[in-house]
Structures are given as C-alpha cells and as structure tokens.
Design an enzyme around this catalytic site. Structure first.
Site, short mmCIF file in Angstrom:
data_model
loop_
_atom_site.label_atom_id
_atom_site.label_comp_id
_atom_site.label_asym_id
_atom_site.label_seq_id
_atom_site.Cartn_x
_atom_site.Cartn_y
_atom_site.Cartn_z
N ASP A 114 22.93 34.71 37.35
CA ASP A 114 24.14 34.25 36.66
C ASP A 114 24.11 34.64 35.18
OD1 ASP A 114 26.40 32.92 37.38
OD2 ASP A 114 25.61 30.91 37.08
N GLU A 137 31.77 31.49 32.16
CA GLU A 137 31.37 30.19 32.69
C GLU A 137 30.07 29.70 32.03
OE1 GLU A 137 30.68 29.90 36.95
OE2 GLU A 137 30.94 27.74 36.85
N ASP A 194 33.66 34.85 35.65
CA ASP A 194 32.70 34.08 36.45
C ASP A 194 31.60 35.06 36.85
OD1 ASP A 194 31.28 32.42 38.05
OD2 ASP A 194 33.03 31.54 39.03
N ILE A 196 28.80 34.79 38.53
CA ILE A 196 28.59 34.75 40.00
C ILE A 196 29.47 33.63 40.52
CG2 ILE A 196 27.03 34.32 41.93
CD1 ILE A 196 24.79 35.47 40.45
N ASP A 197 30.57 34.00 41.12
CA ASP A 197 31.44 33.02 41.76
C ASP A 197 30.94 32.85 43.19
OD1 ASP A 197 33.65 31.33 42.17
OD2 ASP A 197 34.80 33.00 43.00
N THR A 199 28.16 30.53 44.02
CA THR A 199 26.69 30.52 43.91
C THR A 199 26.03 30.05 45.21
OG1 THR A 199 26.86 28.36 42.86
CG2 THR A 199 26.55 30.23 41.42
N SER A 310 33.56 31.89 47.47
CA SER A 310 33.97 32.72 46.32
C SER A 310 35.38 33.28 46.45
CB SER A 310 32.99 33.89 46.10
OG SER A 310 33.29 34.98 46.92
N LYS A 313 37.75 35.37 49.19
CA LYS A 313 38.91 34.91 49.99
C LYS A 313 40.19 35.60 49.53
CE LYS A 313 37.78 30.42 49.31
NZ LYS A 313 36.35 30.49 48.93
N ASP A 340 37.75 30.92 38.10
CA ASP A 340 37.67 30.87 39.56
C ASP A 340 38.92 31.45 40.23
OD1 ASP A 340 35.14 29.82 39.94
OD2 ASP A 340 35.82 27.75 39.79
P1 AMP Z 1 34.36 28.43 46.69
O1 AMP Z 1 33.27 29.41 46.80
O2 AMP Z 1 35.72 28.99 46.95
O3 AMP Z 1 34.11 27.17 47.44
O4 AMP Z 1 34.45 28.05 45.17
C1 AMP Z 1 33.37 28.03 44.30
C2 AMP Z 1 33.86 27.39 43.01
O5 AMP Z 1 34.27 26.06 43.28
C3 AMP Z 1 32.81 27.25 41.95
O6 AMP Z 1 32.85 28.35 41.08
C4 AMP Z 1 33.19 25.96 41.21
O7 AMP Z 1 33.69 26.24 39.92
C5 AMP Z 1 34.31 25.39 42.05
N1 AMP Z 1 34.24 23.96 42.32
C6 AMP Z 1 33.25 23.10 42.01
N2 AMP Z 1 33.58 21.82 42.39
C7 AMP Z 1 34.82 21.90 42.94
C8 AMP Z 1 35.72 20.94 43.49
N3 AMP Z 1 35.41 19.64 43.58
N4 AMP Z 1 36.91 21.37 43.95
C9 AMP Z 1 37.24 22.68 43.88
N5 AMP Z 1 36.43 23.63 43.36
C10 AMP Z 1 35.25 23.27 42.89
MG MG Z 2 33.15 30.10 40.37
#
Ligand code: AMP
Ligand code: MG
Length: 399
Positions: A114, A137, A194, A196-197, A199, A310, A313, A340
C-alpha cells in the site's frame, strides 16, 4: 446457470502446476477452473478478455465543462504511475500467495505494498503531471514513528526496486506524503488515489485495483484502474481500464507499454433485468448482501451474484460482463471515500453506463475526501438503472 455467474474469483492452489502461467483460478460451482486468459474461449465475453468494440460517442452534456488541461497527456501520466505501482503490488502478492502469511492472517504485506504503491504513484505524477495536488488514502506518519523501522525498510526497498538504489528513505516517505492533500473549495484540480483498493482481496490472492481519478471543480474528468488479476485484451492476466470525460472508455494490457493493445469498451446492451447479472463486494460489511438478494429476486435475476473485491466491479460492468453493481449501505454513518469510486465511476459512465447513489442522485465529488451527500452506489449498463433504483427503494431505507 452459466459458469461466469456462479463464479467467485478465488485463489487457486498455492503452488501452480508446471506450465501454468498463473496461480489464479476461477471457482465455479465448487470446482476450480484455470483463470488463464489464454485458455478462455476467445469469443466468450463471460470468461474472457474484454471485447474490443466501437468507440463510445462523447456524452451529450460536456461541451460547457471541457477541461482546460491536456487530459490525454494527463491520462498517459496516470497510466505510467499506475503501472509502476501495479508492478510492486503484483510482486508482493505473488510472494504472499506462496507464503504462510495467508494462514497467519498477517496484514503487513498489504501495508508494505500500500505504502510503496502510493510512493510510486506520487513520485511518477510529480514528474509527469501538471497537477500537483494528490489526495491519497495513505500518509507516512505511522512509518515515521519509532518502532516502524521494519515496515519502513521494506517499503523503501520496494520503492528502490522500481526507482533505483539511490532513493533515500526520506525521499520515499516524502513521496507518500505528497498524497496528503486535504481538498477544499480552493483545490481546483486534484488526483485521488487508492494505492490498493480491495486490500482483503489482495490478501486472499484475489481481485484488487490501483485506482487513480482526476477531479476538476468537483467533477471526475479522468480515471485509471489497474486490475492485476482481471484478464486483459491480450489474453493475459492484468488489465488497465481508463476513461476521459467525453471520450469513451478503453482497456489495455496492464503489463504493457504506452497505448499498445488498446481498445474501446462498452457496457452490455441487455434491456431486461431478468437477464442481468449483478456484482457486489465479497465483504458483507461493505454492502448489504441480504438486501441485494431480495432486490435481485424482485428483479427476476436468477444468476448468482458475482462477488469481487475492489473497483474491479466497475471494470466488469464497463466491459459488459455484468450489468449491475450494487453497493448497499450497511450503516447510516458510513461515508463512501472519493478514491473508492472516482476512477470506477467515470469508466462505467464513459463505457455508456449510469452511476448514482441508492436514491438515484449523482455521486457528488465536491465535498472533500468523502461523498457526504450520497449513500451507497448503484452502477448499471444504463437501460436497467430506473428499474434497479425502484427495486432498491422497495427494500432499502433510502432516507
Ligand atoms: P470492496 O472491495 O468493494 O468491498 O470495497 C473496499 C473498500 O470498502 C475499501 O477501500 C474501504 O474504503 C471501503 N469500506 C470500508 N468500510 C466500508 C463500509 N462499512 N461500507 C462501505 N465501504 C466500506
Ligand atoms: Mg479502497
């Protein structure tokens, strides 16, 4: 049920059988299929490399807001930056999948990748971009603390691996902190990163993305998503999708050079929700999967959701491999972060799709680091958007 729709991107066995070009495999109904782009049926969109299609026409409404900067040059600067960062992330993930870290649930590799990713993107942009504000981030405060030496040394080592042995530790940390801008009304233009989106996906050996968007006067005008574990148009793992406002969306191999192998991408043209596939987070804490199942049933969707970490999608919807992306709030308090969604949103919109929050409001990037005026995210191919919003309103308290 088609294999794609039942699929979860999943880490395969830790050691690749001889001759395999990657460890990653696709799990289909409990069976593992190789996730080698070169073994996909070339003409089957459900599996494969993104289709190269006709360029998308510029949207109707952007003439009055055309950027005053050279976005084509900025795009190529962003692509170079994301490719540098991706190379480090890929090497750390490869080591990770081999190592015992997965079992120990040790997060330190992703921490190292990251920070190294942010350092590389920021250093690259500082040399190649005319825009100097970067809202990342991460920041290097923790790395500067006593006790963080081990992590800091590893970050510096990875940065040196790309930028050369002459890079000092101070320089590497300063590059990370270039991404520490806090945007306000006076920040006309800034990158949002971001490093690393996804993680969790990175740690599982699955999908993640390096996401870089450019915001101008509160509006996303350019976005780049590097997705190391999504197949590219050359049939190899690793794609980079990008978009400039008004100029369509494109895909190229992640591990390539310049614009080699580039082609336009377009969302699916499916018109009925019953034929659609939807994608959502793997993590149930990031999107309400109970509600999404109810919404899918109400829309007549029979396919299993494609669960992927990430902004990959958005890349999947932009290529027409799914028609809907649901991100349904799991709490009223959570505010989505700009990094994000900036790159993913513009890629889907420029591929012809529609992105809004769960109330149908456009994502509003004019409020600093978070999307303060929005709740959740809905991305679709466009024609399905209204039907999806109606179904969402029936099951989700949209406020
Ligand atoms: P994903 O991989 O689509 O599930 O999204 C990952 C991202 O979700 C991370 O980069 C976080 O910034 C974000 N994230 C963390 N907590 C939450 C939450 N409660 N609701 C939605 N997104 C979140
Ligand atoms: Mg992210």
């Amino acid at each position: 049920m088609t294999p794609w729709t039942a699929a979860r991107f999943s880490a395969g066995p830790l050691r690749a059988p001889e001759g395999m070009s990657t460890r990653l495999r696709l799990r289909v109904d409990g069976n593992f299929l190789p996730l080698f782009a070169d073994s996909f049926p070339a003409n089957d969109l459900r599996y494969g490399p993104a289709a190269i299609r006709e360029p998308v026409r510029p949207p109707r409404h952007c003439e009055d807001t055309v950027s005053k900067i050279d976005l084509a040059t900025e795009l190529e600067a962003a692509v170079v930056a994301v490719r540098d960062a991706a190379s480090v992330c890929q090497s750390v993930q490869n080591d990770l999948v081999n190592a015992a870290t997965l079992e120990k649930k040790d997060r330190s590799p992703v921490t190292v990748a990251d920070f190294a990713s942010q350092a590389l993107v920021c250093s690259s942009l500082s040399g190649n971009s005319k825009i100097d504000a970067i809202v990342g981030e991460e920041d290097a405060a923790d790395l500067r603390e006593a006790g963080a030496e081990e992590t800091r040394d590893k970050v510096v080592e990875h940065v040196r691996g790309v930028r050369g042995a002459g890079v000092s530790a101070t320089q590497a940390l300063d590059w990370i902190d270039l991404g520490g801008v806090d945007p306000d009304d006076s920040t006309e233009r800034y990158w949002t990163l971001d490093p690393i989106d996804g993680t969790k996906g990175f740690l599982r050996g699955q999908q993640y993305a390096i996401a870089l968007g450019l915001i101008e006067h509160g509006r996303v005008v350019l976005g780049v998503l590097g997705c190391p574990n999504l197949p590219g148009p050359d049939g190899q793992l690793g794609c980079l999708v990008s978009a400039i406002r008004g100029q369509g969306a494109e895909i190229r191999p992640l591990n390539g050079s310049g614009r080699d192998g580039i082609g336009a991408i377009r969302v699916s043209d499916i018109l009925t929700t019953a034929e659609a596939r939807f994608c959502e987070s793997v993590e149930s804490g990031h999107s309400d999967q109970g509600q999404s199942a109810q919404i899918a049933a109400a829309l007549g969707i029979t396919e299993e959701p494609v669960r992927v970490d990430s902004q990959a999608k958005y890349a999947i919807v932009a290529q027409g491999q799914a028609q809907i992306y649901l991100r349904l709030p799991t709490s009223k308090q959570y505010r989505e972060k700009i990094w994000d969604h900036a790159a993913g949103m513009i890629v889907v919109e420029e591929a012809g799709g529609t992105v809004s929050d769960i109330r149908g409001h456009p994502l509003d990037f004019g409020h600093g680091r978070t999307l303060d005026n929005n709740a959740g995210v809905i991305a679709t191919n466009g024609p399905l958007h209204d039907a999806v919003l109606k179904a969402v309103a029936n099951f989700v308290d949209v406020g």
